[in-house]
Design a protein around this motif. Structure first.
Motif, PDB file in Angstrom:
ATOM      1  N   GLY A  11       0.462   4.052  -8.737  1.00 62.80           N
ATOM      2  CA  GLY A  11      -0.224   3.187  -7.796  1.00 62.80           C
ATOM      3  C   GLY A  11      -0.165   3.652  -6.360  1.00 62.80           C
ATOM      4  N   ALA A  12      -0.469   4.934  -6.135  1.00 58.94           N
ATOM      5  CA  ALA A  12      -0.488   5.485  -4.782  1.00 58.94           C
ATOM      6  C   ALA A  12      -1.864   6.049  -4.472  1.00 58.94           C
ATOM      7  N   ASP A  13      -2.297   5.878  -3.247  1.00 55.86           N
ATOM      8  CA  ASP A  13      -3.576   6.414  -2.770  1.00 55.86           C
ATOM      9  C   ASP A  13      -3.336   7.836  -2.276  1.00 55.86           C
ATOM     10  N   LEU A  14      -3.983   8.821  -2.887  1.00 58.09           N
ATOM     11  CA  LEU A  14      -3.731  10.235  -2.585  1.00 58.09           C
ATOM     12  C   LEU A  14      -4.786  10.806  -1.654  1.00 58.09           C
ATOM     13  N   SER A  15      -4.313  11.563  -0.657  1.00 58.52           N
ATOM     14  CA  SER A  15      -5.209  12.364   0.173  1.00 58.52           C
ATOM     15  C   SER A  15      -4.622  13.759   0.321  1.00 58.52           C
ATOM     16  N   VAL A  16      -5.477  14.736   0.586  1.00 57.60           N
ATOM     17  CA  VAL A  16      -5.071  16.129   0.722  1.00 57.60           C
ATOM     18  C   VAL A  16      -5.537  16.633   2.084  1.00 57.60           C
ATOM     19  N   VAL A  17      -4.641  17.289   2.804  1.00 54.52           N
ATOM     20  CA  VAL A  17      -4.970  17.831   4.118  1.00 54.52           C
ATOM     21  C   VAL A  17      -4.773  19.339   4.081  1.00 54.52           C
ATOM     22  N   ALA A  18      -5.874  20.078   4.115  1.00 57.69           N
ATOM     23  CA  ALA A  18      -5.823  21.540   4.134  1.00 57.69           C
ATOM     24  C   ALA A  18      -5.757  22.011   5.583  1.00 57.69           C
ATOM     25  N   LEU A  19      -4.783  22.855   5.871  1.00 62.71           N
ATOM     26  CA  LEU A  19      -4.485  23.243   7.247  1.00 62.71           C
ATOM     27  C   LEU A  19      -4.846  24.715   7.477  1.00 62.71           C
ATOM     28  N   ASP A  20      -6.070  24.944   7.936  1.00 65.23           N
ATOM     29  CA  ASP A  20      -6.511  26.290   8.344  1.00 65.23           C
ATOM     30  C   ASP A  20      -6.173  27.341   7.286  1.00 65.23           C
ATOM     31  N   ALA A  53       0.860  -1.195   0.000  1.00 66.78           N
ATOM     32  CA  ALA A  53       0.000   0.000   0.000  1.00 66.78           C
ATOM     33  C   ALA A  53       0.886   1.232   0.000  1.00 66.78           C
ATOM     34  N   ALA A  54       0.796   2.007  -1.066  1.00 62.14           N
ATOM     35  CA  ALA A  54       1.545   3.266  -1.156  1.00 62.14           C
ATOM     36  C   ALA A  54       0.581   4.419  -0.883  1.00 62.14           C
ATOM     37  N   GLN A  55       0.963   5.294   0.025  1.00 65.66           N
ATOM     38  CA  GLN A  55       0.121   6.433   0.395  1.00 65.66           C
ATOM     39  C   GLN A  55       0.818   7.732   0.036  1.00 65.66           C
ATOM     40  N   ALA A  56       0.099   8.636  -0.604  1.00 63.14           N
ATOM     41  CA  ALA A  56       0.600   9.975  -0.880  1.00 63.14           C
ATOM     42  C   ALA A  56      -0.269  10.986  -0.140  1.00 63.14           C
ATOM     43  N   VAL A  57       0.377  11.935   0.532  1.00 65.41           N
ATOM     44  CA  VAL A  57      -0.346  12.984   1.256  1.00 65.41           C
ATOM     45  C   VAL A  57       0.207  14.338   0.845  1.00 65.41           C
ATOM     46  N   GLU A  86      -1.421  12.202  12.115  1.00 66.37           N
ATOM     47  CA  GLU A  86      -2.715  11.519  12.010  1.00 66.37           C
ATOM     48  C   GLU A  86      -3.063  11.144  10.575  1.00 66.37           C
ATOM     49  N   ALA A  87      -2.446  11.813   9.606  1.00 69.18           N
ATOM     50  CA  ALA A  87      -2.737  11.517   8.201  1.00 69.18           C
ATOM     51  C   ALA A  87      -2.090  10.234   7.717  1.00 69.18           C
ATOM     52  N   VAL A  88      -1.125   9.709   8.461  1.00 68.04           N
ATOM     53  CA  VAL A  88      -0.394   8.510   8.043  1.00 68.04           C
ATOM     54  C   VAL A  88      -1.196   7.263   8.385  1.00 68.04           C
ATOM     55  N   LYS A  89      -1.484   6.461   7.377  1.00 73.26           N
ATOM     56  CA  LYS A  89      -2.235   5.229   7.596  1.00 73.26           C
ATOM     57  C   LYS A  89      -1.303   4.135   8.122  1.00 73.26           C
ATOM     58  N   PRO A  90      -1.707   3.432   9.163  1.00 70.79           N
ATOM     59  CA  PRO A  90      -0.814   2.427   9.783  1.00 70.79           C
ATOM     60  C   PRO A  90      -0.377   1.316   8.848  1.00 70.79           C
ATOM     61  N   ASP A  91      -1.199   0.973   7.846  1.00 77.18           N
ATOM     62  CA  ASP A  91      -0.850  -0.146   6.968  1.00 77.18           C
ATOM     63  C   ASP A  91      -0.063   0.281   5.731  1.00 77.18           C
ATOM     64  N   THR A  92       0.435   1.510   5.731  1.00 74.96           N
ATOM     65  CA  THR A  92       1.177   2.027   4.585  1.00 74.96           C
ATOM     66  C   THR A  92       2.535   1.352   4.463  1.00 74.96           C
ATOM     67  N   SER A  93       2.901   0.963   3.238  1.00 68.48           N
ATOM     68  CA  SER A  93       4.215   0.373   2.979  1.00 68.48           C
ATOM     69  C   SER A  93       5.263   1.429   2.677  1.00 68.48           C
ATOM     70  N   VAL A  94       4.853   2.504   2.017  1.00 67.03           N
ATOM     71  CA  VAL A  94       5.749   3.611   1.709  1.00 67.03           C
ATOM     72  C   VAL A  94       4.901   4.879   1.648  1.00 67.03           C
ATOM     73  N   LEU A  95       5.441   5.968   2.183  1.00 61.31           N
ATOM     74  CA  LEU A  95       4.705   7.228   2.296  1.00 61.31           C
ATOM     75  C   LEU A  95       5.338   8.285   1.399  1.00 61.31           C
TER      76      LEU A  95
END
Length: 336
Positions: free
Chosen positions: A113-122, A66-70, A150-159
């Motif tokens: 092949g990465a799951d993307l999420s966006v975190v807008a900070l105030d 699982a590849a996660q992009a933030v 908190e944005a990091v998913k515990p099951d992520t293989s690479v961030l």
């Protein structure tokens, strides 16, 4: 629960019990590399990346399940000085573009092949102008760092980490200048389109701000100069370290975001690689100062995590070779 959930001060972060690389797994992965049907070291950096992944996943057969992009987004008070040709409203507009799948990072994450999420900070509350006062309070920094963790998913293989924020190339140059010296102008590039006059103004503002905060070191660089997205990136890097998740940093702004961690203790970035060297002139200088060698050099300067997402494909290729190639014994090929 994250590594930063109960941290109440920046000083306490340096006392966290964080894991180190698994040298036994690294040695086993290197032994496998040297048994594969190729001359030793003939795959160059691909071999190094496979061993790096093994050392953090704790196995001689590392894998990306699982590849996660933030992408973290923030706004900056220093924009009041005119350091950017675009209004800060563009930050929120680009966040919406990310969320609707219209940006480069969306396409590159799909391709790699990465799951993307966006975190807008105030976004409606920019930081203070660091050339006049501290950019943030310690409480604001810790809040942004926790949100990054908190944005990091515990099951992520690479961030994969990226950023968005009008004015944050000024923040990047200021952090680099504050930590590594030289002149402000050496660290300043075009950013989102500054002309020569704009670059000169950025350098002047940075010089003023870094002089004001000349005593800031380590994590205090975040309160003095940083932005919420820089603090969030630092929080995500620490959470990834606590979970033994390897990290791919993006270009100049993302690399500069972790300068406060490096300045506090370079080992805090041992689990991080840099996806690419940006076309921004300060990035190569910064990488040299931090002893980091980028995976790619594609003349990119977009941000968003785009270079890191592209580098994920190289990392995947490294592991495909590492895990899929036959050994000399398996292939019945004679060794020299």
């Amino acid at each position: 629960m994250t590594i930063l959930s109960e941290v109440t001060s920046l000083d306490a972060i340096l006392g966290l019990d964080l894991p180190s690389a698994d040298q036994a797994a690294a040695n086993a992965a290197l032994e496998r590399q040297n048994s594969l049907t190729k001359p030793p070291a003939s795959l160059g950096r691909l071999e190094d990346l496979a061993v790096f992944m093994a050392s953090w996943q704790g196995t001689d057969r590392p894998a990306i399940k699982a590849a996660q992009a933030v992408v973290f987004a923030g706004n900056h008070g220093v924009c009041d000085k005119g350091v950017n040709p675009f209004p800060q409203a563009v930050t929120a507009q680009m966040v919406a573009n990310f969320e609707h799948g219209g940006a480069a990072i969306n396409q590159l994450c799909r391709a790699s092949g990465a799951d993307l999420s966006v975190v807008a900070l105030d976004l409606d509350t920019p930081t203070q102008d660091f050339s006049e006062k501290d950019a943030m309070t310690e409480a604001e920094v810790l809040d942004a760092m926790r949100r990054g963790a908190e944005a990091v998913k515990p099951d992520t293989s690479v961030l994969i980490l990226g950023e968005m924020g009008i004015g944050n190339s000024t923040i990047a140059a200021a952090l680099a200048f504050a930590a590594f010296g030289g002149t402000a102008a050496e660290w300043v590039g075009r950013g989102t389109g500054s002309d020569e006059a704009g670059k000169s103004l950025k350098a002047q503002v940075i010089e003023q701000g870094v002089t004001l905060h000349k005593d800031a070191k380590g994590l205090s660089l975040l309160t003095a100069i940083g932005g919420r997205e820089q603090a969030a990136i630092c929080g995500a890097v620490l959470e990834a370290r606590a979970r033994r998740i390897p990290v791919i940093l993006d270009g100049y702004i993302c690399t500069a975001a972790v300068v406060p961690l490096f300045d506090a203790n370079p080992d805090l970035l041992a689990h991080c690689v840099v996806g690419h060297v940006s076309a921004e002139p300060g990035h190569r200088k910064l990488l040299d100062a931090m002893g980091k060698e980028p995976i790619l050099a594609m003349n990119m300067a977009l941000g968003e995590g785009s270079g890191a997402a592209l580098a994920l494909g190289v990392l995947r290729a490294a592991l495909e070779c590492h895990n899929g190639m036959a050994t000399f014994a398996e292939a019945g090929v004679s060794e020299a």
